[in-house]
Design a protein around this motif. Structure first.
Motif, PDB file in Angstrom:
ATOM      1  N   ILE A 191      45.809  42.628  59.124  1.00 49.70           N
ATOM      2  CA  ILE A 191      46.127  43.889  58.247  1.00 49.70           C
ATOM      3  C   ILE A 191      47.541  43.304  57.411  1.00 49.70           C
ATOM      4  CG2 ILE A 191      46.894  46.315  57.948  1.00 49.70           C
ATOM      5  CD1 ILE A 191      45.591  46.840  60.470  1.00 49.70           C
ATOM      6  N   GLN A 192      47.393  43.202  56.283  1.00 53.57           N
ATOM      7  CA  GLN A 192      48.511  42.909  55.325  1.00 53.57           C
ATOM      8  C   GLN A 192      49.139  44.122  54.812  1.00 53.57           C
ATOM      9  OE1 GLN A 192      46.543  40.429  52.450  1.00 53.57           O
ATOM     10  NE2 GLN A 192      47.117  38.612  53.627  1.00 53.57           N
ATOM     11  N   ARG A 193      50.679  44.018  54.678  1.00 49.41           N
ATOM     12  CA  ARG A 193      51.278  45.088  54.176  1.00 49.41           C
ATOM     13  C   ARG A 193      51.144  46.399  54.817  1.00 49.41           C
ATOM     14  NH1 ARG A 193      48.864  42.420  50.369  1.00 49.41           N
ATOM     15  NH2 ARG A 193      47.793  44.207  49.707  1.00 49.41           N
ATOM     16  N   PHE A 243      42.905  44.665  54.578  1.00 47.81           N
ATOM     17  CA  PHE A 243      42.394  44.512  55.842  1.00 47.81           C
ATOM     18  C   PHE A 243      41.301  43.097  55.699  1.00 47.81           C
ATOM     19  CE2 PHE A 243      43.065  47.978  58.732  1.00 47.81           C
ATOM     20  CZ  PHE A 243      43.615  48.842  57.576  1.00 47.81           C
ATOM     21  N   SER A 244      41.374  42.005  56.641  1.00 47.14           N
ATOM     22  CA  SER A 244      40.443  41.052  56.455  1.00 47.14           C
ATOM     23  C   SER A 244      40.223  40.612  57.945  1.00 47.14           C
ATOM     24  CB  SER A 244      41.065  39.820  55.796  1.00 47.14           C
ATOM     25  OG  SER A 244      42.058  39.357  56.476  1.00 47.14           O
ATOM     26  N   ALA A 289      28.976  34.958  60.482  1.00 46.40           N
ATOM     27  CA  ALA A 289      28.821  35.604  59.161  1.00 46.40           C
ATOM     28  C   ALA A 289      29.094  37.275  59.343  1.00 46.40           C
ATOM     29  CB  ALA A 289      27.394  35.677  58.836  1.00 46.40           C
ATOM     30  N   GLN A 290      30.120  37.416  58.278  1.00 41.97           N
ATOM     31  CA  GLN A 290      30.503  38.975  58.136  1.00 41.97           C
ATOM     32  C   GLN A 290      29.321  39.526  57.475  1.00 41.97           C
ATOM     33  OE1 GLN A 290      34.223  39.574  56.414  1.00 41.97           O
ATOM     34  NE2 GLN A 290      34.636  41.443  57.245  1.00 41.97           N
ATOM     35  N   LEU A 291      28.811  40.605  57.975  1.00 42.92           N
ATOM     36  CA  LEU A 291      27.588  40.885  57.541  1.00 42.92           C
ATOM     37  C   LEU A 291      27.785  42.322  56.591  1.00 42.92           C
ATOM     38  CD1 LEU A 291      24.531  40.535  59.535  1.00 42.92           C
ATOM     39  CD2 LEU A 291      25.564  38.930  57.782  1.00 42.92           C
ATOM     40  N   GLU A 292      28.897  43.295  57.116  1.00 51.88           N
ATOM     41  CA  GLU A 292      29.134  44.438  56.234  1.00 51.88           C
ATOM     42  C   GLU A 292      30.590  44.767  56.587  1.00 51.88           C
ATOM     43  OE1 GLU A 292      26.253  47.496  56.766  1.00 51.88           O
ATOM     44  OE2 GLU A 292      27.446  48.977  55.770  1.00 51.88           O
ATOM     45  N   LYS A 293      31.149  45.459  55.540  1.00 56.88           N
ATOM     46  CA  LYS A 293      32.430  45.690  55.453  1.00 56.88           C
ATOM     47  C   LYS A 293      32.366  47.137  55.126  1.00 56.88           C
ATOM     48  CE  LYS A 293      37.037  44.465  53.853  1.00 56.88           C
ATOM     49  NZ  LYS A 293      37.806  43.180  53.134  1.00 56.88           N
TER      50      LYS A 293
END
Lengths: 115, 110
Positions: free
Chosen positions: A79-81, A65-66, A53-57
């Protein structure tokens, strides 16, 4: 204990291209963090996972960014573009436990250069 | 929310002592200390928790003043291996991530 590993160690890409980095944490660690570090600065928090689980960004992190951590094991940061401002060292760290009262073990980092 | 470290840099001769400070404008839950050598990953040194608990390196000492929201790292009888950049990371109650300071570069000379 083989430590935290990251791949690749260095990445040179042209502006506008997509890049993906991988982090393999210490096997029994359920927390995984991503940081960005630029010259002369401390690590800057990007995101963290508790198991899968991704809890914070970070609010500073753009939509380009993902990050994922499927099955709570390794993690990827995409990282896109890419932009020249994305050039930095990307550090991954892992820790056991559910809080920040446990030490974080850092990987060697991926140095990204965007030309 | 980034903690402020001082001094920015310090140069020591082997055997000398130094103190590195880390301060926050907000109440802290814990302070973490890491050392990073050039081109390498940060390495854990110590955690200081609110309430006085400490975990970490046996040869490193540090203090945590909860009232002043400040921590100090003490480098005693410095060795060449102490050279590197020292970062403090702080976290706040109910905030489960670290904010790192800009670092203090320590150079120990023979």
């Amino acid at each position: 204990d083989t430590g935290v590993s990251q791949d690749p160690r260095h990445k040179i890409t042209k502006r506008g291209q997509n890049v993906t980095f991988r982090c393999d944490p210490i096997s029994e660690h359920n927390r995984l963090y991503w940081y960005r570090q630029t010259l002369g600065q401390g690590p800057e928090f990007l995101t963290y996972f508790q198991n899968e689980a991704q809890l914070e960004k970070s609010r500073l992190l753009s939509d380009r960014f993902s990050a994922e951590r499927p099955k709570g094991s390794f993690s990827t940061l995409e990282i896109q573009r890419t932009e020249q401002g994305d050039s930095a060292m990307y550090l991954c760290a892992s820790s056991r436990g559910q809080g920040v009262t446990y030490e974080q073990y850092f990987g060697p980092g991926t140095r990204l250069t965007v030309t | 929310q980034q903690p402020v470290q001082s001094p920015q840099a310090v140069i020591l001769r082997e055997g000398e002592d130094a103190v590195i400070n880390c301060s926050s404008s907000k109440a802290l839950y814990s302070v973490h200390w890491y050392r990073q050598k050039h081109g390498e990953a940060p390495v854990f040194l110590m955690i200081l928790l609110k309430g006085g608990e400490q975990k970490g390196h046996e040869k490193i000492s540090a203090s945590f003043n909860e009232k002043k929201q400040q921590s100090s790292l003490y480098l005693t009888a410095s060795q060449l291996s102490y050279s590197g950049t020292y970062f403090c990371g702080t976290d706040f109650p109910n905030d489960y991530k670290l904010s790192f300071g800009a670092g203090t570069t320590v150079t120990v000379r023979a």
